[in-house]
Structures are given as structure tokens and as C-alpha cells.
Design a protein around this motif. Sequence first.
Motif, PDB file in Angstrom:
ATOM      1  N   VAL A  32       6.665  -7.686  -4.468  1.00 51.83           N
ATOM      2  CA  VAL A  32       7.273  -6.586  -5.217  1.00 51.83           C
ATOM      3  C   VAL A  32       8.757  -6.467  -4.878  1.00 51.83           C
ATOM      4  CG1 VAL A  32       7.279  -4.085  -5.542  1.00 51.83           C
ATOM      5  CG2 VAL A  32       5.118  -5.330  -5.517  1.00 51.83           C
ATOM      6  N   VAL A  33       9.108  -6.469  -3.596  1.00 57.66           N
ATOM      7  CA  VAL A  33      10.521  -6.303  -3.238  1.00 57.66           C
ATOM      8  C   VAL A  33      11.343  -7.532  -3.620  1.00 57.66           C
ATOM      9  CG1 VAL A  33       9.989  -4.692  -1.376  1.00 57.66           C
ATOM     10  CG2 VAL A  33      10.243  -7.127  -0.846  1.00 57.66           C
ATOM     11  N   LEU A  40       0.904  -3.092  -5.877  1.00 57.73           N
ATOM     12  CA  LEU A  40       0.675  -2.320  -4.661  1.00 57.73           C
ATOM     13  C   LEU A  40      -0.527  -1.397  -4.790  1.00 57.73           C
ATOM     14  CD1 LEU A  40       4.338  -1.394  -3.683  1.00 57.73           C
ATOM     15  CD2 LEU A  40       2.914  -3.245  -2.788  1.00 57.73           C
ATOM     16  N   ASP A  41      -0.919  -1.058  -6.013  1.00 52.68           N
ATOM     17  CA  ASP A  41      -2.101  -0.215  -6.192  1.00 52.68           C
ATOM     18  C   ASP A  41      -3.360  -0.923  -5.713  1.00 52.68           C
ATOM     19  OD1 ASP A  41      -0.516   1.772  -7.293  1.00 52.68           O
ATOM     20  OD2 ASP A  41      -0.856   1.105  -9.358  1.00 52.68           O
ATOM     21  N   GLN A  71      13.693  -0.128   0.338  1.00 47.71           N
ATOM     22  CA  GLN A  71      12.946   0.017  -0.913  1.00 47.71           C
ATOM     23  C   GLN A  71      11.599   0.676  -0.656  1.00 47.71           C
ATOM     24  OE1 GLN A  71      12.796  -3.344  -3.678  1.00 47.71           O
ATOM     25  NE2 GLN A  71      14.364  -4.390  -2.472  1.00 47.71           N
ATOM     26  N   TYR A  72      10.979   0.349   0.496  1.00 50.11           N
ATOM     27  CA  TYR A  72       9.675   0.900   0.852  1.00 50.11           C
ATOM     28  C   TYR A  72       9.637   1.205   2.338  1.00 50.11           C
ATOM     29  CZ  TYR A  72       7.999  -0.426  -3.751  1.00 50.11           C
ATOM     30  OH  TYR A  72       7.845  -0.514  -5.115  1.00 50.11           O
ATOM     31  N   PRO A 124       5.265  -6.792 -10.338  1.00 48.23           N
ATOM     32  CA  PRO A 124       5.569  -5.382 -10.583  1.00 48.23           C
ATOM     33  C   PRO A 124       4.968  -4.489  -9.504  1.00 48.23           C
ATOM     34  CG  PRO A 124       3.791  -6.100 -12.008  1.00 48.23           C
ATOM     35  CD  PRO A 124       4.272  -7.331 -11.286  1.00 48.23           C
ATOM     36  N   GLN A 125       5.441  -3.238  -9.453  1.00 48.03           N
ATOM     37  CA  GLN A 125       4.953  -2.303  -8.445  1.00 48.03           C
ATOM     38  C   GLN A 125       3.452  -2.077  -8.528  1.00 48.03           C
ATOM     39  OE1 GLN A 125       6.982   1.420  -7.842  1.00 48.03           O
ATOM     40  NE2 GLN A 125       8.961   0.594  -8.466  1.00 48.03           N
ATOM     41  N   GLU A 126       2.876  -2.261  -9.700  1.00 41.65           N
ATOM     42  CA  GLU A 126       1.442  -2.008  -9.860  1.00 41.65           C
ATOM     43  C   GLU A 126       0.595  -2.860  -8.926  1.00 41.65           C
ATOM     44  OE1 GLU A 126       3.589  -0.248 -13.014  1.00 41.65           O
ATOM     45  OE2 GLU A 126       3.607  -2.353 -12.339  1.00 41.65           O
ATOM     46  N   ARG A 130      -0.980   4.938  -0.554  1.00 38.66           N
ATOM     47  CA  ARG A 130       0.354   4.797  -1.118  1.00 38.66           C
ATOM     48  C   ARG A 130       0.730   6.063  -1.880  1.00 38.66           C
ATOM     49  NH1 ARG A 130       2.207   1.728  -6.564  1.00 38.66           N
ATOM     50  NH2 ARG A 130       4.441   2.115  -6.372  1.00 38.66           N
ATOM     51  N   LEU A 155       3.506  -6.610  -0.934  1.00 37.23           N
ATOM     52  CA  LEU A 155       4.753  -5.863  -0.830  1.00 37.23           C
ATOM     53  C   LEU A 155       5.956  -6.799  -0.895  1.00 37.23           C
ATOM     54  CD1 LEU A 155       6.093  -3.147  -0.481  1.00 37.23           C
ATOM     55  CD2 LEU A 155       5.681  -3.303   1.994  1.00 37.23           C
ATOM     56  N   ARG A 167       6.958   5.229  -2.860  1.00 36.46           N
ATOM     57  CA  ARG A 167       7.539   4.161  -2.039  1.00 36.46           C
ATOM     58  C   ARG A 167       7.151   4.266  -0.563  1.00 36.46           C
ATOM     59  NH1 ARG A 167      11.221   0.876  -4.382  1.00 36.46           N
ATOM     60  NH2 ARG A 167      11.674   1.346  -6.567  1.00 36.46           N
TER      61      ARG A 167
END
Length: 492
Positions: A301-302, A311-312, A146-147, A307-309, A262, A298, A265
Motif C-alpha cells: 500500500v505505501v 489492509l482490510d 503514512q501509517y 490500494p488501501q482496501e 485498523r 502494508l 491510518r
Amino acid sequence: MTEHDVVVVGGGPTGLMLAGELALAGADVAIVERRATHDLDGSRAGGMTSRTLEVLDQRGIVDRFLPQGLTAPIAHFSALLLDMTDQPTRHAFGLMLLQYRIERTLCEWVAEHGVPIYRGREVNGFKASDDAVDADLSDGSALRAQYLVGCDGGRSLVRKTAGIDFPGWDPSTSCLVADVELTEEPQWGIHRHGALHSIFRFEEDGPVRVLVTEPEIGRTGEPTLGDLSTALIAARGTDYGMHSPTWISRFTDVTRQAATYRKGRVLLAGDAAHVHFPIGGQGLNTGIQDAVNLGWKLAQVVNGTSPQELLDTYHAERHPVAERVLHNTMAQTALSRAGERVDALRDIIAQLLALDAPRQHIAAMMSGLDIHYDPGPQTGPDHPLLGRRMPDLDVRTGDGIVRVFTLLHDARGVLLNLGTPMTGTSGWSHRVDSVDAEYVGIEDAFELPVIGAVKAPNAVLIRPDGYVAWVGDGTTTGLNDALHAWFGPPRS
């Protein structure tokens, strides 16, 4: 094609720490490491700072490292020594410990969590889509994740393939470093006679680490013992009978930082994200702390928790930290140069650092204890703790008196109730532990680096990396917003 949640490229200290953090949080992670074993050419980095020791303590593994090295209650800024003994931490010292020992110990830790390491292989390239990253390995196999996280050093293939810019400054000085034997007793320590150089023995029966500034920059090719001898004779008038080198390397003060940590992914950590002159010993430590900041985010998220946000926030928090490290290493490099004008400046800086306030300020910066993440808009009470490391307080719980860091061993969030017990966190019980406790301090206050004494709050929400996300004043105002922001939506 073998699949994992996360593939970490590079099995140095940053990659190993990240893999351990991900595994601890329940993510399926694997490491790709080009070395067939964790043997190193040379001893490399030589120690860990107070904040790094704290994050290892937060995971319950610091005692695996401490007996292997030497502790010293000092930090240094361009070879100006700083007393650390009054820093408000249980680890008011640096640990002199060679990188091969650090890697070996981290490798044992990640093995306990079942992390596979694809040794003797390199990532030749990868393709990232909206849903996954496919990586091609040098043995012809492939991995899907995924990443993908590049922890593959300053020449990072991951960073280059992802097309992430690496702006900064070209070198202005060049140094040689080596592990050697000496026939004569040297003048130990850090010196600036003619040119910056240092001579240390990290281990009683180990080789001598020699570092010396070269007379010119821009040389290419593999450095030799003759090159090292010539440079040291120019600085000291002798090479102390150097012989039997096991490692010789050249490095410069090239200073660069990835424009973003980042890109979709693909993420970067450690030297893949930032390189600088190693003065002050901050490189390995910054990388390990990158990993601790990124790992739990991380994993959430996985695992579908956040949510992916989320990671920001990794770039938003860690980019300024490394930017500050680059800034202070450039200042230290300038201060280490030879010449009467620089000598005059060093005299003034030394006088300032003899005063408590400047010394404490710089010592906290060099040790990582003063890191402050921007907490962003807050709907709850303001407090000096927000965005800063939670002190390792003694608190009384139903299990007796415990240290706060022991509550973080499982890399979960902690709502620490130091006043009236609170409710309302059940929707986040899958990621956050609620602990009712009483602060055992003599006064209703505790010490923060540089800031000093602050009033003990009624409650704190501590992230898995040990930083404070919310502070309570006897009410739950803003608590649910903070829980949602850092730990995703509640579960019913």
C-alpha cells in the motif's frame, strides 16, 4: 519533522518482526521504543511454536534462533502434553527460547535492513488525518508517517488514542511469575496440586522461572518475594528456598480483543490487539504472525502497488485467529482450576487427547499449523490448500532440488508451476516470482495438518506470508483475479 512510510510503536517481538517485513518489502519504516536498550526486566515469554518457526524459515532466519534454544516435540493444552512428531512440518516441535534472545536476534535482523530505532522515547500522542499520522515523541521531536502501527502492548496508548474499543472479560484468576534462584531441588514442570504452578529452567546457567496462582485476585501494588513464597508454599508446602529474584510480576487471565485492527491510518498488532492468559504459550507467536500477515500488505500500500482496501484483509484474517486463541486460553484456564469436578473433566479430556485424531487437531491448533484464512469468492478451482499455509515441499527447479520456503526469503509472492509452465504473470513480475518446478514427493499428494493427504495441484499462487491464494488445475482460470486482488493491478 522526520518522515517515514510507517512508524511502528513498540520494539518487542511483534514490532521488530513487522519492521523487518516492511523493510524487506522496500518500505521506509522506523520503530519508536521506550527502552534505551533491548534489555528486559526478566526473561518474559519462553518460546516459539511450529508455525512461527516456519515463518522465520520462510525468511531464511530460523537457523539464527534454533541453536540458541531447546527443542521439544510436544505442545500442551492446559498442561496436558501433546505429541507433535506426526505433524506434517519440518518443525514438528516447540523451541524453548527466552524473549530477550528472540528480541536480540530480531533486532540484529532489522539492523541489517537499515531500520532506524528511536530508543529511549515514547509516543505521547498523535493526530491522524486522511493523508498522514503525526506523532509527538517524549523528547519533544515529532514523526510523520503514512501509517502508524501500535505494537505497544496490552495497555496500548495507540489503541486508546485511536479510540478503538477493547471488549472482553475481566480477570477470574491471578498469578505471580518470577525469575529466581532455589537452594533446594524442586519438582520441575507444570503442576496442579492445590493451584496451578510451574517450575522451569529455560537455560542451563540461567535463573529458575517460577509461576504460581495467587489465592485471590484483585491485589495491587508491586509483588514481592514474600508474596511469591506464600503462594508457592500454599500450593507445594515449600518454596524450595527461593532467593535472589531478578524479576517478579503479576498477571491475570483478563481476556480482551480490539474491536477493529485498523482505524484509518492506525493499525494494531500483537498484545495491543489482543491479550489473554499466557497458558499454552501463544501470545508472542500470535503477535509475530500478525506482523507477517500485515507487513507485506502494508508495504504494497505505501509503495503504491495495492490500494488501501488490501489492509482490510488484515483485520478480516487475523481477528478470527486471535479470537480463537482467546477462546482456547479461556478453556485451558477453566481446565486448570482446582477441584474434584475439574479433575474429572481433565481425566476425560486426557483420554480424548490420547486418541490420534483429537490430539492432532488440538496440537495443530496450539502450534498454529491449522490456521485457515477465508479465501473469499473464488473464480478459480477449489482446493483444500486455499487459505492455508503452503507446505515446505521439496521441488526440483532449474537450480536443482530446493525447499518451497527458500522461494519466500525475499517476501515476494510466488507462482509455483508444478505442471505445465504458465504465462500471463508478467504484469505482476514486480511483486511475484514465477517458478517452474516438479514436486519430488513419492506420491502425487502431500499432507496438510488435520486434513491429511491432498492431491498435489498443478500450480499454486503463494502469498509472501506463505498462505495459498490460488490453486490451478492445469488452466489459468481465476489466476489474474487472484493476482489483482493480492498484488494490485498489473503494470504494463
